[in-house]
Design a protein around this motif. Structure first.
Motif, PDB file in Angstrom:
ATOM      1  N   MET A   1      -6.249  -2.882  26.184  1.00 14.79           N
ATOM      2  CA  MET A   1      -5.592  -4.358  25.737  1.00 14.79           C
ATOM      3  C   MET A   1      -6.686  -5.148  25.081  1.00 14.79           C
ATOM      4  O   MET A   1      -7.623  -5.362  25.737  1.00 14.79           O
ATOM      5  N   PHE A   2      -6.237  -6.099  24.528  1.00 11.75           N
ATOM      6  CA  PHE A   2      -7.269  -7.097  23.913  1.00 11.75           C
ATOM      7  C   PHE A   2      -6.484  -8.468  23.763  1.00 11.75           C
ATOM      8  O   PHE A   2      -5.839  -8.785  23.892  1.00 11.75           O
ATOM      9  N   LYS A   3      -7.593  -9.562  23.920  1.00 17.09           N
ATOM     10  CA  LYS A   3      -7.205 -10.877  23.513  1.00 17.09           C
ATOM     11  C   LYS A   3      -7.955 -11.361  22.427  1.00 17.09           C
ATOM     12  O   LYS A   3      -9.352 -11.083  22.533  1.00 17.09           O
ATOM     13  N   ILE A   4      -7.749 -12.175  21.646  1.00 19.50           N
ATOM     14  CA  ILE A   4      -8.767 -12.602  20.476  1.00 19.50           C
ATOM     15  C   ILE A   4      -8.805 -14.101  20.804  1.00 19.50           C
ATOM     16  O   ILE A   4      -8.105 -14.966  20.996  1.00 19.50           O
ATOM     17  N   SER A   5     -10.136 -14.113  20.662  1.00 17.44           N
ATOM     18  CA  SER A   5     -10.905 -15.613  20.665  1.00 17.44           C
ATOM     19  C   SER A   5     -11.731 -15.843  19.450  1.00 17.44           C
ATOM     20  O   SER A   5     -11.702 -15.035  18.531  1.00 17.44           O
ATOM     21  N   ALA A   6     -12.293 -16.926  19.642  1.00 16.51           N
ATOM     22  CA  ALA A   6     -12.914 -17.248  18.053  1.00 16.51           C
ATOM     23  C   ALA A   6     -13.951 -18.407  18.416  1.00 16.51           C
ATOM     24  O   ALA A   6     -13.849 -19.209  19.305  1.00 16.51           O
ATOM     25  N   PHE A   7     -15.037 -18.348  17.666  1.00 11.15           N
ATOM     26  CA  PHE A   7     -16.144 -19.599  17.492  1.00 11.15           C
ATOM     27  C   PHE A   7     -15.517 -20.369  16.339  1.00 11.15           C
ATOM     28  O   PHE A   7     -15.587 -20.596  15.182  1.00 11.15           O
ATOM     29  N   ALA A   8     -14.470 -21.405  17.039  1.00  9.75           N
ATOM     30  CA  ALA A   8     -13.796 -22.488  16.029  1.00  9.75           C
ATOM     31  C   ALA A   8     -14.528 -23.462  15.498  1.00  9.75           C
ATOM     32  O   ALA A   8     -14.023 -24.008  14.501  1.00  9.75           O
ATOM     33  N   ASP A   9     -15.979 -23.526  15.806  1.00 14.36           N
ATOM     34  CA  ASP A   9     -16.918 -24.514  15.174  1.00 14.36           C
ATOM     35  C   ASP A   9     -17.145 -24.367  13.700  1.00 14.36           C
ATOM     36  O   ASP A   9     -17.594 -24.889  13.132  1.00 14.36           O
ATOM     37  N   GLU A  10     -16.853 -22.923  13.547  1.00 16.65           N
ATOM     38  CA  GLU A  10     -16.887 -22.492  12.271  1.00 16.65           C
ATOM     39  C   GLU A  10     -15.792 -22.815  11.154  1.00 16.65           C
ATOM     40  O   GLU A  10     -16.037 -22.896   9.758  1.00 16.65           O
ATOM     41  N   ALA A  11     -14.746 -23.307  11.902  1.00 11.38           N
ATOM     42  CA  ALA A  11     -13.743 -23.713  11.132  1.00 11.38           C
ATOM     43  C   ALA A  11     -13.704 -25.130  10.639  1.00 11.38           C
ATOM     44  O   ALA A  11     -13.413 -25.727   9.688  1.00 11.38           O
ATOM     45  N   ALA A  12     -14.280 -26.073  11.837  1.00 14.11           N
ATOM     46  CA  ALA A  12     -14.383 -27.412  11.480  1.00 14.11           C
ATOM     47  C   ALA A  12     -15.326 -27.993  12.773  1.00 14.11           C
ATOM     48  O   ALA A  12     -15.708 -27.195  13.645  1.00 14.11           O
ATOM     49  N   LYS A  13     -16.127 -29.005  12.293  1.00 14.97           N
ATOM     50  CA  LYS A  13     -16.884 -29.764  13.201  1.00 14.97           C
ATOM     51  C   LYS A  13     -16.078 -30.602  14.258  1.00 14.97           C
ATOM     52  O   LYS A  13     -16.487 -30.495  15.463  1.00 14.97           O
ATOM     53  N   CYS A  14     -15.015 -31.195  13.890  1.00 14.98           N
ATOM     54  CA  CYS A  14     -14.281 -31.862  14.890  1.00 14.98           C
ATOM     55  C   CYS A  14     -13.348 -31.100  15.873  1.00 14.98           C
ATOM     56  O   CYS A  14     -12.942 -30.122  15.346  1.00 14.98           O
ATOM     57  N   LEU A  15     -13.360 -31.242  17.019  1.00 14.34           N
ATOM     58  CA  LEU A  15     -12.844 -30.491  18.251  1.00 14.34           C
ATOM     59  C   LEU A  15     -11.237 -30.489  17.734  1.00 14.34           C
ATOM     60  O   LEU A  15     -10.646 -29.332  18.068  1.00 14.34           O
ATOM     61  N   VAL A  16     -10.778 -31.711  17.404  1.00 10.38           N
ATOM     62  CA  VAL A  16      -9.177 -31.572  17.079  1.00 10.38           C
ATOM     63  C   VAL A  16      -8.880 -30.747  16.009  1.00 10.38           C
ATOM     64  O   VAL A  16      -8.065 -29.941  15.993  1.00 10.38           O
ATOM     65  N   GLU A  17      -9.815 -30.630  14.974  1.00 11.68           N
ATOM     66  CA  GLU A  17      -9.597 -29.673  13.920  1.00 11.68           C
ATOM     67  C   GLU A  17      -9.789 -28.157  14.346  1.00 11.68           C
ATOM     68  O   GLU A  17      -9.413 -27.300  13.570  1.00 11.68           O
ATOM     69  N   GLN A  18     -10.713 -28.292  15.089  1.00 14.79           N
ATOM     70  CA  GLN A  18     -11.030 -26.430  15.754  1.00 14.79           C
ATOM     71  C   GLN A  18      -9.742 -26.249  16.535  1.00 14.79           C
ATOM     72  O   GLN A  18      -9.209 -25.017  16.007  1.00 14.79           O
ATOM     73  N   VAL A  19      -9.153 -26.983  17.045  1.00 19.29           N
ATOM     74  CA  VAL A  19      -7.873 -26.636  17.869  1.00 19.29           C
ATOM     75  C   VAL A  19      -6.585 -26.345  16.801  1.00 19.29           C
ATOM     76  O   VAL A  19      -6.060 -25.331  17.057  1.00 19.29           O
ATOM     77  N   ASN A  20      -6.544 -27.293  15.689  1.00 22.34           N
ATOM     78  CA  ASN A  20      -5.607 -27.021  14.502  1.00 22.34           C
ATOM     79  C   ASN A  20      -5.915 -25.555  14.118  1.00 22.34           C
ATOM     80  O   ASN A  20      -4.882 -24.909  13.701  1.00 22.34           O
ATOM     81  N   ALA A  21      -7.224 -25.233  13.763  1.00 26.61           N
ATOM     82  CA  ALA A  21      -7.467 -24.188  13.039  1.00 26.61           C
ATOM     83  C   ALA A  21      -7.201 -22.805  14.064  1.00 26.61           C
ATOM     84  O   ALA A  21      -6.649 -21.886  13.763  1.00 26.61           O
ATOM     85  N   LEU A  22      -7.209 -22.941  15.278  1.00 21.54           N
ATOM     86  CA  LEU A  22      -6.936 -21.910  16.325  1.00 21.54           C
ATOM     87  C   LEU A  22      -5.445 -21.894  16.133  1.00 21.54           C
ATOM     88  O   LEU A  22      -4.993 -20.687  16.063  1.00 21.54           O
ATOM     89  N   LYS A  23      -4.547 -22.828  16.350  1.00 21.92           N
ATOM     90  CA  LYS A  23      -3.333 -22.879  16.606  1.00 21.92           C
ATOM     91  C   LYS A  23      -2.661 -22.145  15.117  1.00 21.92           C
ATOM     92  O   LYS A  23      -1.551 -21.566  15.222  1.00 21.92           O
ATOM     93  N   LYS A  24      -3.257 -22.841  13.860  1.00 22.52           N
ATOM     94  CA  LYS A  24      -2.705 -22.152  12.750  1.00 22.52           C
ATOM     95  C   LYS A  24      -2.784 -20.510  12.756  1.00 22.52           C
ATOM     96  O   LYS A  24      -1.930 -19.926  12.179  1.00 22.52           O
TER      97      LYS A  24
END
Length: 286
Positions: A1-24
């Protein structure tokens, strides 16, 4: 079984935008590395508490702290231990017991191996007092670059866990499956990053020579849940130069970092579907 995580700082600098990229991308895990352009090791405790509260309220958990610990020369170890202690406290604040580290830049490799192991023993001992487990990542230019060198470190520092990054092995002229065979008993989770052996170009998962499907199949045979952390590197992102001394070579172009991030996540999900995995409440299983 697996869970997927990510380095969301590659999507955006701002933490809010990182969270938005994850949720998207329907992700709820992050391997935290930089926040608002600042490395996790350089934020204050007050900021850590603020960011941890924000992530909790947004339903985002940490799979690990992607720390820079171990990316210094051994002569800097004393001040580096103080930085590590600060990050161990951050692990508690952010609610994770996992922290990614490295194995120090080398000057004269043969002379420093025992010193590297001693330093890693010390870090593991201190981390344990905070309830934190350390996960060594293979990386270019550090002592733990090739599979053999990683195995030597892991054999001598048995408290360490291991993060397998196939693209990093290829950049050290290592064959991924050979490295897998040598280190299979110590792998805890995977960084999902793919690369062409012939050109050195970073590509979406499954488009290169990193044997992502084979790695996932291998880890699926192990008990428990394995984290697959997407580390896109598909386009230049702000802060890359502080993470890697080498030029980032990409095969594909994207209109934004967000688009590159989406591509990286979707490439991994395609592999999962092709391998007959299905996702339910964040868990991928056959």
């Amino acid at each position: 079984m697996f869970k997927i995580s990510a380095f969301a700082d590659e999507a955006a600098k701002c933490l809010v935008e990182q969270v938005n990229a994850l949720k998207k991308n329907s992700l709820h895990l992050i391997e935290l590395r930089t926040i608002n352009g600042v490395n996790i090791a350089d934020i204050t405790q007050e900021q850590a508490k603020e960011y941890a509260c924000y992530l909790q309220n947004e339903g985002i958990s940490l799979s690990a702290i992607g720390s820079p610990i171990g990316k210094v020369n051994l002569k800097d170890i004393e001040t580096h231990i103080d930085k590590a202690k600060k990050l161990f406290e951050f692990c508690n604040i952010f609610g994770t017991d996992r922290m990614r580290i490295f194995s120090f830049y080398y000057d004269v490799r043969d002379c420093n191996r025992s010193w590297v192991c001693d330093c890693l023993h010390t870090l593991c001992y201190i981390a344990k007092s905070y309830g934190v487990n350390l996960y060594l990542e293979n990386e270019k230019d550090v002592m733990g670059d090739t599979a053999e060198n990683c195995k030597e470190i892991l054999d001598n520092v048995t408290e360490l866990n291991f993060v397998f990054d196939p693209a990093n092995f290829i950049q050290c002229n290592e064959r991924v499956l050979k490295a897998l065979n040598l280190l299979k008993d110590r792998i805890s989770y995977l960084h999902i990053k793919d690369i062409s052996e012939t050109t050195g170009e970073i590509v979406p998962a499954g488009k290169g020579d990193a044997k992502i499907s084979e790695l996932i199949n291998f880890m699926d045979a192990k008990p428990g849940v394995t984290v697959l952390t997407v580390e896109p590197h598909l386009s230049h992102f702000e802060g890359y130069e502080t993470l890697d001394k080498h030029k980032l070579i990409n095969k594909y172009t994207f209109t934004s970092a967000n688009e590159a991030f989406d591509c990286a996540v979707n490439a991994l999900k395609k592999i999962m579907y092709d391998l007959n995995f299905k996702e339910t409440n964040g868990i991928w299983k056959r």
